[in-house]
Design a protein around this motif. Structure first.
Motif, PDB file in Angstrom:
ATOM      1  N   THR A  10       0.815  -1.211   0.000  1.00 39.23           N
ATOM      2  CA  THR A  10       0.000   0.000   0.000  1.00 39.23           C
ATOM      3  C   THR A  10       0.851   1.265   0.000  1.00 39.23           C
ATOM      4  O   THR A  10       0.316   2.359  -0.070  1.00 39.23           O
ATOM      5  N   ASN A  11       2.146   1.117   0.079  1.00 43.96           N
ATOM      6  CA  ASN A  11       3.020   2.283   0.116  1.00 43.96           C
ATOM      7  C   ASN A  11       3.037   2.995  -1.232  1.00 43.96           C
ATOM      8  O   ASN A  11       2.978   2.359  -2.282  1.00 43.96           O
ATOM      9  N   THR A  12       3.148   4.303  -1.181  1.00 40.94           N
ATOM     10  CA  THR A  12       3.170   5.090  -2.399  1.00 40.94           C
ATOM     11  C   THR A  12       4.581   5.127  -2.975  1.00 40.94           C
ATOM     12  O   THR A  12       5.563   4.830  -2.278  1.00 40.94           O
ATOM     13  N   ALA A  13       4.688   5.546  -4.225  1.00 44.04           N
ATOM     14  CA  ALA A  13       5.997   5.686  -4.865  1.00 44.04           C
ATOM     15  C   ALA A  13       6.872   6.659  -4.076  1.00 44.04           C
ATOM     16  O   ALA A  13       8.076   6.435  -3.916  1.00 44.04           O
ATOM     17  N   GLU A  14       6.259   7.706  -3.558  1.00 38.36           N
ATOM     18  CA  GLU A  14       7.006   8.698  -2.780  1.00 38.36           C
ATOM     19  C   GLU A  14       7.581   8.075  -1.502  1.00 38.36           C
ATOM     20  O   GLU A  14       8.704   8.377  -1.111  1.00 38.36           O
ATOM     21  N   MET A  15       6.832   7.192  -0.875  1.00 38.79           N
ATOM     22  CA  MET A  15       7.322   6.505   0.326  1.00 38.79           C
ATOM     23  C   MET A  15       8.509   5.613  -0.017  1.00 38.79           C
ATOM     24  O   MET A  15       9.479   5.537   0.739  1.00 38.79           O
ATOM     25  N   TRP A  16       8.443   4.944  -1.160  1.00 33.79           N
ATOM     26  CA  TRP A  16       9.557   4.086  -1.580  1.00 33.79           C
ATOM     27  C   TRP A  16      10.781   4.933  -1.906  1.00 33.79           C
ATOM     28  O   TRP A  16      11.907   4.556  -1.577  1.00 33.79           O
ATOM     29  N   LEU A  17      10.576   6.057  -2.558  1.00 36.22           N
ATOM     30  CA  LEU A  17      11.681   6.956  -2.867  1.00 36.22           C
ATOM     31  C   LEU A  17      12.348   7.437  -1.577  1.00 36.22           C
ATOM     32  O   LEU A  17      13.583   7.450  -1.469  1.00 36.22           O
ATOM     33  N   ASP A  18      11.543   7.790  -0.598  1.00 32.60           N
ATOM     34  CA  ASP A  18      12.080   8.201   0.703  1.00 32.60           C
ATOM     35  C   ASP A  18      12.851   7.058   1.365  1.00 32.60           C
ATOM     36  O   ASP A  18      13.903   7.275   1.968  1.00 32.60           O
ATOM     37  N   ALA A  19      12.318   5.850   1.258  1.00 32.02           N
ATOM     38  CA  ALA A  19      12.987   4.684   1.848  1.00 32.02           C
ATOM     39  C   ALA A  19      14.336   4.438   1.171  1.00 32.02           C
ATOM     40  O   ALA A  19      15.322   4.114   1.841  1.00 32.02           O
ATOM     41  N   ILE A  20      14.388   4.615  -0.138  1.00 41.16           N
ATOM     42  CA  ILE A  20      15.646   4.456  -0.872  1.00 41.16           C
ATOM     43  C   ILE A  20      16.648   5.508  -0.415  1.00 41.16           C
ATOM     44  O   ILE A  20      17.813   5.208  -0.154  1.00 41.16           O
ATOM     45  N   TRP A  21      16.183   6.742  -0.314  1.00 39.85           N
ATOM     46  CA  TRP A  21      17.047   7.835   0.137  1.00 39.85           C
ATOM     47  C   TRP A  21      17.616   7.531   1.520  1.00 39.85           C
ATOM     48  O   TRP A  21      18.812   7.658   1.763  1.00 39.85           O
ATOM     49  N   GLU A  22      16.745   7.132   2.440  1.00 41.69           N
ATOM     50  CA  GLU A  22      17.160   6.815   3.808  1.00 41.69           C
ATOM     51  C   GLU A  22      18.179   5.666   3.815  1.00 41.69           C
ATOM     52  O   GLU A  22      19.193   5.745   4.495  1.00 41.69           O
ATOM     53  N   TYR A  23      17.876   4.635   3.073  1.00 46.81           N
ATOM     54  CA  TYR A  23      18.754   3.467   3.023  1.00 46.81           C
ATOM     55  C   TYR A  23      20.149   3.833   2.505  1.00 46.81           C
ATOM     56  O   TYR A  23      21.157   3.506   3.122  1.00 46.81           O
ATOM     57  N   LEU A  24      20.171   4.524   1.379  1.00 47.87           N
ATOM     58  CA  LEU A  24      21.459   4.839   0.757  1.00 47.87           C
ATOM     59  C   LEU A  24      22.264   5.858   1.558  1.00 47.87           C
ATOM     60  O   LEU A  24      23.474   5.695   1.735  1.00 47.87           O
ATOM     61  N   THR A  25      21.609   6.906   2.035  1.00 43.16           N
ATOM     62  CA  THR A  25      22.347   7.978   2.697  1.00 43.16           C
ATOM     63  C   THR A  25      22.584   7.733   4.183  1.00 43.16           C
ATOM     64  O   THR A  25      23.640   8.086   4.699  1.00 43.16           O
ATOM     65  N   LYS A  26      21.619   7.138   4.860  1.00 44.95           N
ATOM     66  CA  LYS A  26      21.751   6.948   6.309  1.00 44.95           C
ATOM     67  C   LYS A  26      22.422   5.619   6.653  1.00 44.95           C
ATOM     68  O   LYS A  26      23.357   5.579   7.449  1.00 44.95           O
ATOM     69  N   GLU A  27      21.934   4.537   6.066  1.00 47.33           N
ATOM     70  CA  GLU A  27      22.495   3.219   6.382  1.00 47.33           C
ATOM     71  C   GLU A  27      23.843   2.983   5.708  1.00 47.33           C
ATOM     72  O   GLU A  27      24.782   2.512   6.339  1.00 47.33           O
ATOM     73  N   LEU A  28      23.901   3.266   4.416  1.00 49.68           N
ATOM     74  CA  LEU A  28      25.121   2.964   3.662  1.00 49.68           C
ATOM     75  C   LEU A  28      26.102   4.129   3.593  1.00 49.68           C
ATOM     76  O   LEU A  28      27.227   3.956   3.151  1.00 49.68           O
ATOM     77  N   LYS A  29      25.629   5.318   3.985  1.00 53.71           N
ATOM     78  CA  LYS A  29      26.485   6.521   3.979  1.00 53.71           C
ATOM     79  C   LYS A  29      27.025   6.845   2.574  1.00 53.71           C
ATOM     80  O   LYS A  29      28.157   7.256   2.413  1.00 53.71           O
ATOM     81  N   ILE A  30      26.170   6.651   1.565  1.00 53.40           N
ATOM     82  CA  ILE A  30      26.526   6.976   0.190  1.00 53.40           C
ATOM     83  C   ILE A  30      26.079   8.408  -0.087  1.00 53.40           C
ATOM     84  O   ILE A  30      24.973   8.802   0.292  1.00 53.40           O
ATOM     85  N   ILE A  31      26.906   9.176  -0.742  1.00 50.47           N
ATOM     86  CA  ILE A  31      26.527  10.536  -1.132  1.00 50.47           C
ATOM     87  C   ILE A  31      25.655  10.431  -2.381  1.00 50.47           C
ATOM     88  O   ILE A  31      26.097   9.930  -3.415  1.00 50.47           O
ATOM     89  N   ILE A  32      24.423  10.888  -2.241  1.00 48.62           N
ATOM     90  CA  ILE A  32      23.434  10.765  -3.317  1.00 48.62           C
ATOM     91  C   ILE A  32      22.961  12.145  -3.736  1.00 48.62           C
ATOM     92  O   ILE A  32      22.661  12.996  -2.902  1.00 48.62           O
ATOM     93  N   ASP A  33      22.878  12.348  -5.036  1.00 48.17           N
ATOM     94  CA  ASP A  33      22.302  13.560  -5.615  1.00 48.17           C
ATOM     95  C   ASP A  33      20.796  13.318  -5.694  1.00 48.17           C
ATOM     96  O   ASP A  33      20.332  12.514  -6.507  1.00 48.17           O
ATOM     97  N   TYR A  34      20.031  13.998  -4.835  1.00 45.72           N
ATOM     98  CA  TYR A  34      18.594  13.712  -4.739  1.00 45.72           C
ATOM     99  C   TYR A  34      17.866  13.917  -6.063  1.00 45.72           C
ATOM    100  O   TYR A  34      17.006  13.132  -6.427  1.00 45.72           O
ATOM    101  N   ARG A  35      18.227  14.947  -6.790  1.00 49.19           N
ATOM    102  CA  ARG A  35      17.571  15.200  -8.084  1.00 49.19           C
ATOM    103  C   ARG A  35      17.858  14.057  -9.065  1.00 49.19           C
ATOM    104  O   ARG A  35      16.975  13.605  -9.789  1.00 49.19           O
ATOM    105  N   LYS A  36      19.090  13.587  -9.078  1.00 52.73           N
ATOM    106  CA  LYS A  36      19.464  12.455  -9.937  1.00 52.73           C
ATOM    107  C   LYS A  36      18.694  11.209  -9.513  1.00 52.73           C
ATOM    108  O   LYS A  36      18.181  10.472 -10.362  1.00 52.73           O
ATOM    109  N   LEU A  37      18.605  10.978  -8.208  1.00 49.45           N
ATOM    110  CA  LEU A  37      17.852   9.851  -7.671  1.00 49.45           C
ATOM    111  C   LEU A  37      16.399   9.915  -8.134  1.00 49.45           C
ATOM    112  O   LEU A  37      15.846   8.927  -8.626  1.00 49.45           O
TER     113      LEU A  37
END
Length: 108
Positions: A10-37
């Motif tokens: 039931t999660n929205t695309a926006e929720m998944w995008l946020d989850a990806i952002w959190e995973y990559l930047t917080k858990e993995l400490k990868i520098i991500i360009d949000y616009r590119k993402l």
């Protein structure tokens, strides 16, 4: 965001995008360009890759395959290359769980 909370459909695309952002930047400490993402995420979903599938393809690549975080280049360009493999991996886990559901594996 925990994987268990994300497992429902039931999660929205926006929720998944946020989850990806959190995973990559917080858990993995990868520098991500949000616009590119955002752009890559949008393009992948147009190519029939689901938001949930994109998230789990990334989890598969980094957590299971131990993918090289230094090659991220600020985005999620790896997704098309691992999406189907990740799907097969998670599907096989699901099948094994279904097969073993209700079995007492300690006494076999």
């Amino acid at each position: 965001i925990k994987d268990a909370n994300l497992a429902n459909n039931t999660n929205t695309a926006e929720m998944w995008l946020d989850a990806i952002w959190e995973y990559l930047t917080k858990e993995l400490k990868i520098i991500i360009d949000y616009r590119k993402l955002q752009n890559q995420f949008k393009n992948f979903t147009k190519k029939k890759q689901t938001p949930k599938g994109i998230y789990f393809a990334l989890r598969y690549y980094y957590d299971v395959k131990k993918g090289d975080k230094s090659k991220a280049e600020g985005g999620i360009g790896i997704v098309p290359y691992v999406y189907e493999e990740a799907y097969r991996y998670y599907y096989s886990l699901w099948l094994a769980k279904q097969k073993n559901q209700g079995k007492d594996l300690k006494h076999q």
